[in-house]
Design an enzyme around this catalytic site. Sequence first.
Site, PDB file in Angstrom:
ATOM      1  N   SER A  41       2.013  -5.472   3.236  1.00  0.00           N
ATOM      2  CA  SER A  41       3.613  -5.175   3.503  1.00  0.00           C
ATOM      3  C   SER A  41       4.330  -6.333   2.605  1.00  0.00           C
ATOM      4  O   SER A  41       5.302  -6.551   2.833  1.00  0.00           O
ATOM      5  CB  SER A  41       3.943  -5.155   4.878  1.00  0.00           C
ATOM      6  OG  SER A  41       3.244  -6.477   5.626  1.00  0.00           O
TER       7      SER A  41
ATOM      8  N   HIS B  55       3.842   1.973  11.720  1.00  0.00           N
ATOM      9  CA  HIS B  55       2.875   1.786  12.760  1.00  0.00           C
ATOM     10  C   HIS B  55       2.485   2.882  13.695  1.00  0.00           C
ATOM     11  O   HIS B  55       1.597   2.905  14.138  1.00  0.00           O
ATOM     12  CB  HIS B  55       3.033   0.450  13.471  1.00  0.00           C
ATOM     13  CG  HIS B  55       3.554  -0.646  12.495  1.00  0.00           C
ATOM     14  ND1 HIS B  55       4.881  -0.969  12.349  1.00  0.00           N
ATOM     15  CD2 HIS B  55       2.848  -1.622  11.896  1.00  0.00           C
ATOM     16  CE1 HIS B  55       5.067  -1.840  11.656  1.00  0.00           C
ATOM     17  NE2 HIS B  55       3.665  -2.304  11.389  1.00  0.00           N
TER      18      HIS B  55
ATOM     19  N   CYS C 130      -8.195   1.619   6.902  1.00  0.00           N
ATOM     20  CA  CYS C 130      -7.503   2.306   5.350  1.00  0.00           C
ATOM     21  C   CYS C 130      -8.202   1.927   4.520  1.00  0.00           C
ATOM     22  O   CYS C 130      -8.450   0.621   4.362  1.00  0.00           O
ATOM     23  CB  CYS C 130      -6.114   2.414   5.900  1.00  0.00           C
ATOM     24  SG  CYS C 130      -5.283   0.929   5.073  1.00  0.00           S
TER      25      CYS C 130
ATOM     26  N   CYS D  69       2.612   6.005   8.821  1.00  0.00           N
ATOM     27  CA  CYS D  69       1.583   6.047   7.742  1.00  0.00           C
ATOM     28  C   CYS D  69       0.725   7.150   8.035  1.00  0.00           C
ATOM     29  O   CYS D  69       0.325   7.465   9.124  1.00  0.00           O
ATOM     30  CB  CYS D  69       0.732   4.583   7.752  1.00  0.00           C
ATOM     31  SG  CYS D  69      -0.617   4.875   6.490  1.00  0.00           S
TER      32      CYS D  69
ATOM     33  N   GLU E 159       0.580  -0.387  16.589  1.00  0.00           N
ATOM     34  CA  GLU E 159      -0.271   0.831  16.078  1.00  0.00           C
ATOM     35  C   GLU E 159      -1.245   1.124  17.407  1.00  0.00           C
ATOM     36  O   GLU E 159      -1.346   2.345  17.427  1.00  0.00           O
ATOM     37  CB  GLU E 159      -0.972   0.416  14.827  1.00  0.00           C
ATOM     38  CG  GLU E 159      -1.765   1.534  14.236  1.00  0.00           C
ATOM     39  CD  GLU E 159      -2.868   1.136  13.097  1.00  0.00           C
ATOM     40  OE1 GLU E 159      -3.846   1.721  13.066  1.00  0.00           O
ATOM     41  OE2 GLU E 159      -2.438   0.403  12.286  1.00  0.00           O
TER      42      GLU E 159
ATOM     43  N   HIS F 189      -0.881  -4.682  19.686  1.00  0.00           N
ATOM     44  CA  HIS F 189      -0.639  -4.221  18.309  1.00  0.00           C
ATOM     45  C   HIS F 189       0.245  -2.916  18.420  1.00  0.00           C
ATOM     46  O   HIS F 189      -0.332  -2.002  19.119  1.00  0.00           O
ATOM     47  CB  HIS F 189      -1.502  -4.207  17.261  1.00  0.00           C
ATOM     48  CG  HIS F 189      -0.952  -4.110  15.983  1.00  0.00           C
ATOM     49  ND1 HIS F 189      -0.463  -2.848  15.458  1.00  0.00           N
ATOM     50  CD2 HIS F 189      -0.711  -5.180  14.854  1.00  0.00           C
ATOM     51  CE1 HIS F 189      -0.265  -3.067  14.107  1.00  0.00           C
ATOM     52  NE2 HIS F 189      -0.270  -4.489  13.714  1.00  0.00           N
TER      53      HIS F 189
ATOM     54  N   CYS G 228       0.998  -1.071   0.044  1.00  0.00           N
ATOM     55  CA  CYS G 228       0.263  -0.024   0.175  1.00  0.00           C
ATOM     56  C   CYS G 228       0.821   1.318  -0.028  1.00  0.00           C
ATOM     57  O   CYS G 228       2.082   1.010   0.124  1.00  0.00           O
ATOM     58  CB  CYS G 228      -0.871  -0.009   1.166  1.00  0.00           C
ATOM     59  SG  CYS G 228      -0.277   0.181   2.820  1.00  0.00           S
TER      60      CYS G 228
END
EC number: 1.17.7.4
Length: 309
Positions: free
Chosen positions: A267, A75, A195, A97, A127, A125, A13
């Site tokens: 990824s 992240h 996203c 991002c 993020e 996680h 992405c």
Amino acid sequence: MRRVILSNPRGFCAGVVRAIQVVEAALEKWGAPIYVKHEIVHNRHVVDDLRRRGAIFIENLSDIPCGGKVIYSAHGIPPEVREEAKNRNLFDIDATCVLVTKIHSAVKLYASKGYQIILIGKKKHVEVIGIYGEAPDSVTVVEKVEDVENLPFGIDTPLFFVTQTTLSLDDVAEITQALKVRYPNVITLPSSSVCYATQNRQEALRSVLPRVNFVYVVGDVQSSNSNRLREVAERRNIPARLVNSPDHISDEILNYSGDIAITAGASTPENIVQLCISRLKELIPDLQVEEDIFAIEDVVFQPPKELRN
């Protein structure tokens, strides 16, 4: 004759492309070593390639010499990491991002307005850890529908929710529905926190599932969005395997009839997908390859200011 249907969009992405290019540009501009906080993206092939070129992946800033250069992964990070970097006189470059940064900003804004923030995501996680760190006294993480019933807020509490960017659309729909039933006045961003790339990859895979009997998701076991792609197939009773290299594709596929779908996490490099296709052709010599285009992605994110020409 069997077909392998390549779900498109798949693979990299815009946020992943940007993050990798940040590390590559830093290595070219300043040379090795360049330190990276956490794996730049969750894919072993990408990380190993950058490591060979001089990137050093660390979890603790204390592992970086004072005055060194550090890149923050795609992240995102909690604010205290940035503060620690400043205190250690590190030169930091943010490869977070752009869409994750948008969520950080929204959480800060609504927490400052007195809202309680509900963050839908996986607590461990990286993020989610970064987003939570923006307003730890105001953020509550919800992982599943059952967690909504345990929320302590009254019906009149001002509530704002966001999600981790790489979640299953199915899971998000279920949790947000439960949230809106319990708290009808809860608000969120004008557009989904999940996203565009996560949505496109999941919806593209959904569109081919009625035509196949087996799915390969090419991606790393650490990759949240790759695991969610596997779950998209499994929820619809299609056997699915998460593989990160052609070595993970066994003759198990010969036990299944019908066509096969391949997709890839955000990824995953495309060359790994092509190697997996070659492996399938070894196992099924008359296999035909068909590309199924669900959407065209033309999103490009600009590099950080430190690396702009």
